[in-house]
Design a protein around this motif. Structure first.
Motif, PDB file in Angstrom:
ATOM      1  N   TRP A  53      -0.410  48.237  51.534  1.00  0.00           N
ATOM      2  CA  TRP A  53       0.518  48.732  50.526  1.00  0.00           C
ATOM      3  C   TRP A  53       0.979  50.136  50.881  1.00  0.00           C
ATOM      4  O   TRP A  53       0.192  50.948  51.325  1.00  0.00           O
ATOM      5  CB  TRP A  53      -0.133  48.742  49.144  1.00  0.00           C
ATOM      6  CG  TRP A  53      -0.316  47.374  48.603  1.00  0.00           C
ATOM      7  CD1 TRP A  53      -1.459  46.647  48.618  1.00  0.00           C
ATOM      8  CD2 TRP A  53       0.674  46.563  48.003  1.00  0.00           C
ATOM      9  NE1 TRP A  53      -1.244  45.428  48.053  1.00  0.00           N
ATOM     10  CE2 TRP A  53       0.067  45.347  47.664  1.00  0.00           C
ATOM     11  CE3 TRP A  53       2.024  46.733  47.710  1.00  0.00           C
ATOM     12  CZ2 TRP A  53       0.754  44.313  47.059  1.00  0.00           C
ATOM     13  CZ3 TRP A  53       2.715  45.711  47.107  1.00  0.00           C
ATOM     14  CH2 TRP A  53       2.083  44.513  46.786  1.00  0.00           C
ATOM     15  N   ASN A  54       2.242  50.381  50.663  1.00  0.00           N
ATOM     16  CA  ASN A  54       2.773  51.730  50.730  1.00  0.00           C
ATOM     17  C   ASN A  54       3.656  51.923  49.505  1.00  0.00           C
ATOM     18  O   ASN A  54       3.867  50.995  48.725  1.00  0.00           O
ATOM     19  CB  ASN A  54       3.520  52.001  52.045  1.00  0.00           C
ATOM     20  CG  ASN A  54       4.711  51.097  52.252  1.00  0.00           C
ATOM     21  OD1 ASN A  54       5.342  50.637  51.296  1.00  0.00           O
ATOM     22  ND2 ASN A  54       5.045  50.831  53.501  1.00  0.00           N
ATOM     23  N   ARG A  55       4.151  53.117  49.328  1.00  0.00           N
ATOM     24  CA  ARG A  55       4.928  53.424  48.126  1.00  0.00           C
ATOM     25  C   ARG A  55       6.167  52.531  48.005  1.00  0.00           C
ATOM     26  O   ARG A  55       6.481  52.038  46.923  1.00  0.00           O
ATOM     27  CB  ARG A  55       5.332  54.886  48.124  1.00  0.00           C
ATOM     28  CG  ARG A  55       6.063  55.303  46.872  1.00  0.00           C
ATOM     29  CD  ARG A  55       6.248  56.778  46.857  1.00  0.00           C
ATOM     30  NE  ARG A  55       4.912  57.367  46.975  1.00  0.00           N
ATOM     31  CZ  ARG A  55       4.496  58.383  46.281  1.00  0.00           C
ATOM     32  NH1 ARG A  55       5.289  58.982  45.448  1.00  0.00           N
ATOM     33  NH2 ARG A  55       3.278  58.862  46.419  1.00  0.00           N
ATOM     34  N   PRO A  99      -0.897  44.181  43.643  1.00  0.00           N
ATOM     35  CA  PRO A  99      -2.101  44.572  44.384  1.00  0.00           C
ATOM     36  C   PRO A  99      -3.327  44.483  43.478  1.00  0.00           C
ATOM     37  O   PRO A  99      -3.261  44.797  42.297  1.00  0.00           O
ATOM     38  CB  PRO A  99      -1.827  46.017  44.801  1.00  0.00           C
ATOM     39  CG  PRO A  99      -0.756  46.490  43.902  1.00  0.00           C
ATOM     40  CD  PRO A  99       0.031  45.292  43.458  1.00  0.00           C
ATOM     41  N   CYS A 100      -4.395  44.036  44.057  1.00  0.00           N
ATOM     42  CA  CYS A 100      -5.650  43.943  43.299  1.00  0.00           C
ATOM     43  C   CYS A 100      -6.326  45.305  43.306  1.00  0.00           C
ATOM     44  O   CYS A 100      -6.406  45.956  44.336  1.00  0.00           O
ATOM     45  CB  CYS A 100      -6.594  42.922  43.934  1.00  0.00           C
ATOM     46  SG  CYS A 100      -5.933  41.255  43.923  1.00  0.00           S
ATOM     47  N   ALA A 101      -6.800  45.689  42.171  1.00  0.00           N
ATOM     48  CA  ALA A 101      -7.558  46.945  42.073  1.00  0.00           C
ATOM     49  C   ALA A 101      -8.916  46.754  42.725  1.00  0.00           C
ATOM     50  O   ALA A 101      -9.495  45.675  42.674  1.00  0.00           O
ATOM     51  CB  ALA A 101      -7.714  47.363  40.620  1.00  0.00           C
ATOM     52  N   ALA A 102      -9.396  47.772  43.326  1.00  0.00           N
ATOM     53  CA  ALA A 102     -10.734  47.695  43.922  1.00  0.00           C
ATOM     54  C   ALA A 102     -11.774  47.560  42.812  1.00  0.00           C
ATOM     55  O   ALA A 102     -11.627  48.152  41.756  1.00  0.00           O
ATOM     56  CB  ALA A 102     -11.001  48.957  44.740  1.00  0.00           C
ATOM     57  N   PRO A 103     -12.774  46.744  43.056  1.00  0.00           N
ATOM     58  CA  PRO A 103     -13.825  46.623  42.049  1.00  0.00           C
ATOM     59  C   PRO A 103     -14.455  47.980  41.745  1.00  0.00           C
ATOM     60  O   PRO A 103     -14.607  48.802  42.628  1.00  0.00           O
ATOM     61  CB  PRO A 103     -14.836  45.684  42.693  1.00  0.00           C
ATOM     62  CG  PRO A 103     -14.089  44.993  43.777  1.00  0.00           C
ATOM     63  CD  PRO A 103     -13.004  45.934  44.212  1.00  0.00           C
TER      64      PRO A 103
END
Length: 106
Positions: A53-55, A99-103
């Motif tokens: 991912w980028n902006r 995008p999935c958030a980090a746990p």
């Protein structure tokens, strides 16, 4: 392949705009714009998910989602209660493209 399901809202546009050619054209153009934005945002999301991912990718995906919601709002006066038929595309983009958030435990 899933874009075939836009046939239902397109049918609603045609059914509800009898005798209103300008409204019919506007509704069908909105659905075409919806399809184009969905494809663009979904493709950008897949690049982000698999390539990082980028902006620019984040803005493309979240901006695309917001644009889809805006198009839905513009379609509401034309097809009324049939407009939720496009929400599956919003759910698809959110479920498979955001995008999935980090746990939290990492």
């Amino acid at each position: 392949m899933w874009l075939v399901f836009l046939g239902f809202p397109a049918s609603a546009v045609i059914d509800t705009t009898v005798g209103q050619p300008a409204v019919r054209v506007a509704g069908l153009l909105l659905l075409m714009a919806f399809a184009a934005v969905y494809i663009f945002a979904f493709m950008r999301s897949q690049i982000g998910l698999h390539g990082g991912w980028n902006r620019t990718r984040l803005v493309s995906v979240y901006g695309g989602f917001a644009t889809l919601v805006a198009i839905m709002a513009l379609l509401w006066p034309i097809i009324g209660v049939e407009v939720p038929g496009v929400t599956a595309f919003l759910a698809s983009l959110a479920a498979f493209g955001f995008p999935c958030a980090a746990p939290w435990w990492r």
